[in-house]
Design a protein around this motif. Structure first.
Motif, PDB file in Angstrom:
ATOM      1  N   UNK A   1       0.778  -1.409   0.081  1.00 19.53           N
ATOM      2  CA  UNK A   1       0.134  -0.106  -0.053  1.00 19.53           C
ATOM      3  C   UNK A   1       1.037   1.271   0.064  1.00 19.53           C
ATOM      4  N   UNK A   2       1.778   1.339  -0.992  1.00 17.47           N
ATOM      5  CA  UNK A   2       2.462   2.684  -0.941  1.00 17.47           C
ATOM      6  C   UNK A   2       1.922   3.742  -1.260  1.00 17.47           C
ATOM      7  N   UNK A   3       2.204   5.069  -0.559  1.00 15.92           N
ATOM      8  CA  UNK A   3       1.587   6.070  -0.678  1.00 15.92           C
ATOM      9  C   UNK A   3       2.371   6.940  -2.174  1.00 15.92           C
ATOM     10  N   UNK A   4       1.731   7.989  -2.458  1.00 14.73           N
ATOM     11  CA  UNK A   4       2.290   8.606  -3.628  1.00 14.73           C
ATOM     12  C   UNK A   4       3.754   9.113  -3.538  1.00 14.73           C
ATOM     13  N   UNK A   5       4.004   9.483  -2.281  1.00 22.38           N
ATOM     14  CA  UNK A   5       5.473   9.697  -2.025  1.00 22.38           C
ATOM     15  C   UNK A   5       6.382   8.693  -1.678  1.00 22.38           C
ATOM     16  N   UNK A   6       5.913   7.395  -1.453  1.00 19.21           N
ATOM     17  CA  UNK A   6       6.836   6.412  -1.184  1.00 19.21           C
ATOM     18  C   UNK A   6       7.799   6.274  -2.153  1.00 19.21           C
ATOM     19  N   UNK A   7       9.139   5.741  -1.525  1.00 20.26           N
ATOM     20  CA  UNK A   7      10.269   5.373  -2.379  1.00 20.26           C
ATOM     21  C   UNK A   7      10.466   3.853  -2.484  1.00 20.26           C
ATOM     22  N   UNK A   8      10.323   3.241  -3.578  1.00 13.18           N
ATOM     23  CA  UNK A   8      10.206   1.831  -4.007  1.00 13.18           C
ATOM     24  C   UNK A   8      11.730   1.340  -4.339  1.00 13.18           C
ATOM     25  N   UNK A   9      12.059   0.008  -3.661  1.00 13.28           N
ATOM     26  CA  UNK A   9      13.311  -0.365  -4.309  1.00 13.28           C
ATOM     27  C   UNK A   9      12.843  -1.998  -4.770  1.00 13.28           C
ATOM     28  N   UNK A  10      13.145  -2.310  -5.866  1.00 15.78           N
ATOM     29  CA  UNK A  10      12.919  -3.570  -6.405  1.00 15.78           C
ATOM     30  C   UNK A  10      13.986  -4.369  -6.793  1.00 15.78           C
TER      31      UNK A  10
ATOM     32  N   UNK B   1       8.592   6.812  -6.951  1.00 15.65           N
ATOM     33  CA  UNK B   1       9.733   6.985  -7.299  1.00 15.65           C
ATOM     34  C   UNK B   1      10.419   5.699  -7.201  1.00 15.65           C
ATOM     35  N   UNK B   2      10.868   5.083  -8.423  1.00 13.78           N
ATOM     36  CA  UNK B   2      11.292   3.586  -8.279  1.00 13.78           C
ATOM     37  C   UNK B   2      12.861   3.438  -8.514  1.00 13.78           C
ATOM     38  N   UNK B   3      13.394   2.657  -7.637  1.00 15.14           N
ATOM     39  CA  UNK B   3      14.762   2.140  -8.147  1.00 15.14           C
ATOM     40  C   UNK B   3      14.869   0.627  -8.151  1.00 15.14           C
ATOM     41  N   UNK B   4      15.609   0.050  -9.146  1.00 14.34           N
ATOM     42  CA  UNK B   4      15.533  -1.360  -9.414  1.00 14.34           C
ATOM     43  C   UNK B   4      17.077  -1.759  -9.583  1.00 14.34           C
ATOM     44  N   UNK B   5      17.204  -3.179  -9.235  1.00 13.78           N
ATOM     45  CA  UNK B   5      18.511  -3.723  -9.620  1.00 13.78           C
ATOM     46  C   UNK B   5      18.445  -4.507 -10.742  1.00 13.78           C
ATOM     47  N   UNK B   6      19.688  -5.138 -11.191  1.00  7.35           N
ATOM     48  CA  UNK B   6      19.918  -5.980 -12.480  1.00  7.35           C
ATOM     49  C   UNK B   6      21.157  -6.237 -12.305  1.00  7.35           C
ATOM     50  N   UNK B   7      21.474  -7.405 -13.176  1.00  6.80           N
ATOM     51  CA  UNK B   7      23.081  -8.268 -12.856  1.00  6.80           C
ATOM     52  C   UNK B   7      23.834  -7.856 -14.285  1.00  6.80           C
ATOM     53  N   UNK B   8      23.476  -7.170 -15.289  1.00 12.17           N
ATOM     54  CA  UNK B   8      24.254  -6.802 -16.441  1.00 12.17           C
ATOM     55  C   UNK B   8      24.107  -5.421 -17.120  1.00 12.17           C
TER      56      UNK B   8
ATOM     57  N   UNK C   1      18.232  -1.461 -19.951  1.00 10.86           N
ATOM     58  CA  UNK C   1      16.670  -1.389 -20.222  1.00 10.86           C
ATOM     59  C   UNK C   1      15.810  -0.654 -18.956  1.00 10.86           C
ATOM     60  N   UNK C   2      16.354  -1.021 -17.935  1.00 11.86           N
ATOM     61  CA  UNK C   2      15.667  -0.334 -16.577  1.00 11.86           C
ATOM     62  C   UNK C   2      15.481   1.257 -16.743  1.00 11.86           C
ATOM     63  N   UNK C   3      16.875   1.754 -17.311  1.00 14.41           N
ATOM     64  CA  UNK C   3      16.932   3.171 -17.582  1.00 14.41           C
ATOM     65  C   UNK C   3      15.795   3.804 -18.497  1.00 14.41           C
ATOM     66  N   UNK C   4      15.636   3.016 -19.507  1.00 11.09           N
ATOM     67  CA  UNK C   4      14.632   3.425 -20.737  1.00 11.09           C
ATOM     68  C   UNK C   4      13.193   3.227 -20.084  1.00 11.09           C
ATOM     69  N   UNK C   5      12.971   2.559 -19.167  1.00  8.70           N
ATOM     70  CA  UNK C   5      11.622   2.427 -18.675  1.00  8.70           C
ATOM     71  C   UNK C   5      11.515   3.527 -17.434  1.00  8.70           C
ATOM     72  N   UNK C   6      12.501   4.421 -17.219  1.00 13.26           N
ATOM     73  CA  UNK C   6      12.254   5.591 -16.277  1.00 13.26           C
ATOM     74  C   UNK C   6      12.402   5.286 -15.017  1.00 13.26           C
ATOM     75  N   UNK C   7      13.257   4.108 -14.679  1.00 15.90           N
ATOM     76  CA  UNK C   7      13.711   3.739 -13.411  1.00 15.90           C
ATOM     77  C   UNK C   7      15.341   4.161 -13.069  1.00 15.90           C
ATOM     78  N   UNK C   8      15.553   4.276 -12.006  1.00 12.64           N
ATOM     79  CA  UNK C   8      16.863   4.436 -11.294  1.00 12.64           C
ATOM     80  C   UNK C   8      17.517   3.043 -11.451  1.00 12.64           C
ATOM     81  N   UNK C   9      18.565   2.692 -11.852  1.00 15.31           N
ATOM     82  CA  UNK C   9      19.145   1.380 -11.821  1.00 15.31           C
ATOM     83  C   UNK C   9      20.353   1.295 -11.379  1.00 15.31           C
TER      84      UNK C   9
END
Length: 329
Positions: free
Chosen positions: A142-151, A172-179, A185-193
């Motif tokens: 149940x994140x609020x509109x100002x929640x910062x999310x890490x995936x 506001x979303x940050x996500x990790x990847x392995x290469x 790809x994450x950056x093109x989605x608008x995510x901090x990678x």
């Protein structure tokens, strides 16, 4: 009653226990649909059931959770579906159900919805588990509109759906990847990678997140507990293992373990799964959610798919099809 080809195992073990057999399928009973399987989706849970790590195998030995199929017969009491409908759902693969890697399958109508019209059979078949898991993650966090999310694991099947739902909500979303390619790809989605290993440095610098989603388990869950803020929320789709929960206690956080097969095992909450699939199909048709086209593999090669997954060789979703269904609609 009809006969169907099916991939079956009669004992827990390696992928080699999976064999092609012909089994009987009864006429649909109260609240059930009989489907011609257009494609079945592979999920990591399938390997855990087959190996005995999750010892909840179907009574028939059939395997597979996800399906896209054509309705060919309806049981008594079924409303909202008609013969010829193309439907999708997470309908089986565990005790009390029938697995989906079959030519024909019986399914509880409550677990199904009409498949998104703009998806191929294969893409629709690979969607239910990841879609339903992502939706429950948001229902729990149940994140609020100002929640910062890490995936943690942003481009896995579940992670990709979580990211798109989060972006749709304006988070506001940050996500990790392995290469480097997957980070791009994450950056093109608008995510901090971030690279997976960079999370520890970020936490050491004092950064934390209101909500963290762990899609891997093991060390990734430990990273999630370290990265979440005090009074925050962590959702994990793989809590198996031994973990030091000191950070959870010290931060007074909430840990959500997500196991979408539970309604299939208990019978409770099945109606909600069907309703959520209706909503997700609408998002897909509206263009809110992009669903990548999976790799298509012959159903009789299921053992190979399990081996590829366990050897870390699968880079995306896999749909299983029978010989006359190799061309998507």
């Amino acid at each position: 009653m009809i006969n169907t080809k099916a991939m079956v195992f009669t004992e827990y073990g390696s992928p080699d226990v999976l064999t092609l057999q012909t089994i009987d399928v009864a006429d649909p009973g109260q609240g059930e649909l009989l489907l011609k399987v257009l494609a079945a989706g592979f999920n990591p849970l399938d390997t855990k059931v087959r190996s005995g790590l999750a010892p909840v195998a179907t009574e028939s030995g059939t395997t597979g959770c996800d399906v896209c199929g054509e309705v060919i017969a309806l049981g008594e009491g079924v409303d909202g579906f008609a013969i010829g409908d193309r439907v999708y759902g997470m309908t089986g693969g565990v005790r009390g159900t029938m697995g989906t890697v079959c030519e024909y399958v019986l399914a509880d109508a409550r677990l199904l919805a009409r498949a998104p019209a703009n998806l191929t059979n294969e893409a629709a078949a690979c969607l239910p588990v990841v879609a339903l898991t992502a939706m429950e993650i948001f229902q729990r966090l149940r994140p609020s509109s100002d929640s910062q999310l890490l995936v943690l694991g942003g481009l896995g099947g579940v992670g990709r759906m979580v990211l798109q739902l989060a972006l749709h909500q304006g988070l506001t979303v940050t996500a990790t990847a392995g290469s480097s390619e997957r980070l791009d790809i994450l950056r093109t989605m608008g995510v901090e990678a971030l690279a997976h290993h960079a999370v520890a440095d970020l936490v050491a610098s004092g950064k934390s997140f209101d909500c963290v989603v762990d899609t891997h388990g093991g060390d990734s869950l430990t990273s999630a507990l370290n990265a979440v803020a005090a009074w925050g929320d962590v959702a994990t789709i793989n809590a198996r293992g031994t973990h030091d929960l000191s950070p959870a206690h010290a931060k007074s956080l909430t840990l959500h373990a997500i196991f979408k097969a539970l309604p299939l095992l208990t019978g409770k909450g099945r109606e909600q799964l069907g309703r959520d699939l209706v909503q997700f199909a609408a998002w897909v048709e509206e263009g809110v959610i992009d669903v990548p086209e999976p790799e298509s593999v012959a159903a009789i090669e299921l053992a190979s798919v399990h081996k590829w997954y366990e050897q870390g060789q699968l880079q995306g979703k896999v749909a299983l099809v029978w010989p006359d269904q190799t061309v998507a609609d």
